[in-house]
Write a protein that holds these residues in place. Structure first.
Motif, mmCIF file in Angstrom:
data_model
loop_
_atom_site.group_PDB
_atom_site.id
_atom_site.type_symbol
_atom_site.label_atom_id
_atom_site.label_comp_id
_atom_site.label_asym_id
_atom_site.label_seq_id
_atom_site.Cartn_x
_atom_site.Cartn_y
_atom_site.Cartn_z
ATOM 1 N N LEU A 1 0.844 -1.220 -0.050
ATOM 2 C CA LEU A 1 0.146 0.011 0.002
ATOM 3 C C LEU A 1 0.935 1.221 -0.161
ATOM 4 C CD1 LEU A 1 -2.516 -1.042 2.818
ATOM 5 C CD2 LEU A 1 -2.848 -1.119 0.234
ATOM 6 N N VAL A 2 0.681 2.373 -0.931
ATOM 7 C CA VAL A 2 1.277 3.495 -0.909
ATOM 8 C C VAL A 2 0.362 4.444 -0.591
ATOM 9 C CG1 VAL A 2 2.484 4.980 -2.388
ATOM 10 C CG2 VAL A 2 2.815 2.595 -2.686
ATOM 11 N N GLY A 3 0.631 5.236 0.714
ATOM 12 C CA GLY A 3 -0.220 6.207 0.789
ATOM 13 C C GLY A 3 -1.290 5.667 2.039
ATOM 14 N N ALA A 4 -0.729 5.932 3.379
ATOM 15 C CA ALA A 4 -1.482 5.306 4.522
ATOM 16 C C ALA A 4 -2.959 6.048 4.458
ATOM 17 C CB ALA A 4 -0.884 5.356 5.697
ATOM 18 N N ARG A 5 -3.151 7.163 4.286
ATOM 19 C CA ARG A 5 -4.487 7.829 4.427
ATOM 20 C C ARG A 5 -5.320 7.616 3.286
ATOM 21 N NH1 ARG A 5 -3.232 13.838 5.346
ATOM 22 N NH2 ARG A 5 -1.014 13.108 5.977
ATOM 23 N N ARG A 6 -4.589 7.769 2.038
ATOM 24 C CA ARG A 6 -5.686 7.503 0.899
ATOM 25 C C ARG A 6 -5.622 5.919 0.600
ATOM 26 N NH1 ARG A 6 -4.913 11.599 -3.844
ATOM 27 N NH2 ARG A 6 -6.699 12.715 -3.302
ATOM 28 N N ALA B 1 4.823 9.304 2.922
ATOM 29 C CA ALA B 1 5.674 10.274 3.154
ATOM 30 C C ALA B 1 5.415 10.808 4.563
ATOM 31 C CB ALA B 1 5.633 11.339 2.163
ATOM 32 N N ASN B 2 4.258 10.643 5.112
ATOM 33 C CA ASN B 2 3.870 11.313 6.318
ATOM 34 C C ASN B 2 4.061 10.218 7.461
ATOM 35 O OD1 ASN B 2 2.146 11.777 8.695
ATOM 36 N ND2 ASN B 2 1.677 13.645 7.687
ATOM 37 N N HIS B 3 4.958 10.632 8.274
ATOM 38 C CA HIS B 3 5.507 9.316 9.564
ATOM 39 C C HIS B 3 4.451 9.043 10.317
ATOM 40 C CE1 HIS B 3 7.507 7.883 13.064
ATOM 41 N NE2 HIS B 3 8.269 7.355 12.127
ATOM 42 N N ASP B 4 3.626 10.195 10.712
ATOM 43 C CA ASP B 4 2.564 9.818 11.811
ATOM 44 C C ASP B 4 1.518 8.915 11.176
ATOM 45 O OD1 ASP B 4 3.928 11.542 13.619
ATOM 46 O OD2 ASP B 4 2.844 13.514 13.179
ATOM 47 N N SER B 5 1.003 9.307 9.930
ATOM 48 C CA SER B 5 0.040 8.641 9.177
ATOM 49 C C SER B 5 0.512 7.061 8.955
ATOM 50 C CB SER B 5 -0.407 9.001 7.768
ATOM 51 O OG SER B 5 -0.741 10.336 7.939
ATOM 52 N N LEU B 6 1.827 6.960 8.722
ATOM 53 C CA LEU B 6 2.465 5.639 8.394
ATOM 54 C C LEU B 6 2.448 4.799 9.682
ATOM 55 C CD1 LEU B 6 4.125 3.508 6.726
ATOM 56 C CD2 LEU B 6 6.154 4.968 7.444
ATOM 57 N N ALA B 7 2.949 5.414 10.995
ATOM 58 C CA ALA B 7 2.923 4.910 12.119
ATOM 59 C C ALA B 7 1.518 4.427 12.720
ATOM 60 C CB ALA B 7 3.477 5.963 13.259
ATOM 61 N N ALA B 8 0.635 5.233 12.464
ATOM 62 C CA ALA B 8 -0.787 4.733 12.888
ATOM 63 C C ALA B 8 -1.466 3.668 12.189
ATOM 64 C CB ALA B 8 -1.817 6.317 12.823
ATOM 65 N N TYR B 9 -1.215 3.660 10.848
ATOM 66 C CA TYR B 9 -1.662 2.695 10.052
ATOM 67 C C TYR B 9 -0.849 1.399 10.130
ATOM 68 C CZ TYR B 9 -4.944 0.852 6.452
ATOM 69 O OH TYR B 9 -5.704 0.286 6.033
ATOM 70 N N GLN B 10 0.372 1.727 10.513
ATOM 71 C CA GLN B 10 1.122 0.391 10.580
ATOM 72 C C GLN B 10 0.651 -0.332 12.049
ATOM 73 O OE1 GLN B 10 5.224 1.274 11.952
ATOM 74 N NE2 GLN B 10 5.727 -0.632 12.138
ATOM 75 N N GLY C 1 -0.896 -3.969 12.208
ATOM 76 C CA GLY C 1 0.136 -4.887 12.794
ATOM 77 C C GLY C 1 1.384 -5.358 12.125
ATOM 78 N N LEU C 2 1.851 -4.476 11.325
ATOM 79 C CA LEU C 2 3.015 -4.801 10.400
ATOM 80 C C LEU C 2 4.179 -4.457 11.077
ATOM 81 C CD1 LEU C 2 1.801 -3.308 6.911
ATOM 82 C CD2 LEU C 2 1.888 -5.512 7.669
ATOM 83 N N ASP C 3 5.304 -5.309 10.930
ATOM 84 C CA ASP C 3 6.546 -4.870 11.242
ATOM 85 C C ASP C 3 7.132 -3.756 10.817
ATOM 86 O OD1 ASP C 3 7.537 -8.400 11.064
ATOM 87 O OD2 ASP C 3 6.360 -7.533 12.679
ATOM 88 N N ASP C 4 8.124 -3.306 11.794
ATOM 89 C CA ASP C 4 8.897 -2.005 11.070
ATOM 90 C C ASP C 4 9.380 -2.257 9.630
ATOM 91 O OD1 ASP C 4 8.446 -0.273 13.319
ATOM 92 O OD2 ASP C 4 10.078 -0.899 14.201
ATOM 93 N N SER C 5 10.039 -3.461 9.678
ATOM 94 C CA SER C 5 10.733 -3.834 8.327
ATOM 95 C C SER C 5 9.870 -3.511 7.238
ATOM 96 C CB SER C 5 11.389 -5.195 8.569
ATOM 97 O OG SER C 5 10.385 -6.217 8.520
ATOM 98 N N ARG C 6 8.566 -3.774 7.349
ATOM 99 C CA ARG C 6 7.614 -3.637 6.235
ATOM 100 C C ARG C 6 7.063 -2.073 5.881
ATOM 101 N NH1 ARG C 6 3.857 -8.752 6.019
ATOM 102 N NH2 ARG C 6 5.523 -10.313 6.228
ATOM 103 N N CYS C 7 7.616 -1.194 6.647
ATOM 104 C CA CYS C 7 7.160 0.236 6.514
ATOM 105 C C CYS C 7 8.215 1.102 5.943
ATOM 106 C CB CYS C 7 6.363 0.545 7.789
ATOM 107 S SG CYS C 7 4.987 -0.335 8.403
#
Length: 64
Positions: A17-22, A44-53, A57-63
């Motif tokens: 998935l590219v774009g955690a919000r959209r 590109a937005n770290h906060d959006s990425l972290a929240a959706y991660q 339940g994805l590992d850091d290595s996948r984000c």
């Protein structure tokens, strides 16, 4: 490809998935469907990425 309740499908599609919000609407659909496995998440937005991660339940290595 029909899926019986409680059974594993014969083929699992791996998606990124590219774009955690959209991309979250697609992510929610694929995360709930046993025919798909989310293998990577990018935003590109770290906060959006972290929240959706956390939500997926994805590992850091996948984000990214």
């Amino acid at each position: 490809m029909p899926v019986n309740a409680g059974s594993r499908p014969s083929r699992v599609w791996r998606v990124a998935l590219v774009g955690a919000r959209r991309g979250s609407s697609y992510g929610n659909l694929t995360h709930a469907d046993p025919r798909f496995e989310i293998t990577a998440l990018c935003d590109a937005n770290h906060d959006s990425l972290a929240a959706y991660q956390r939500a997926l339940g994805l590992d850091d290595s996948r984000c990214f």
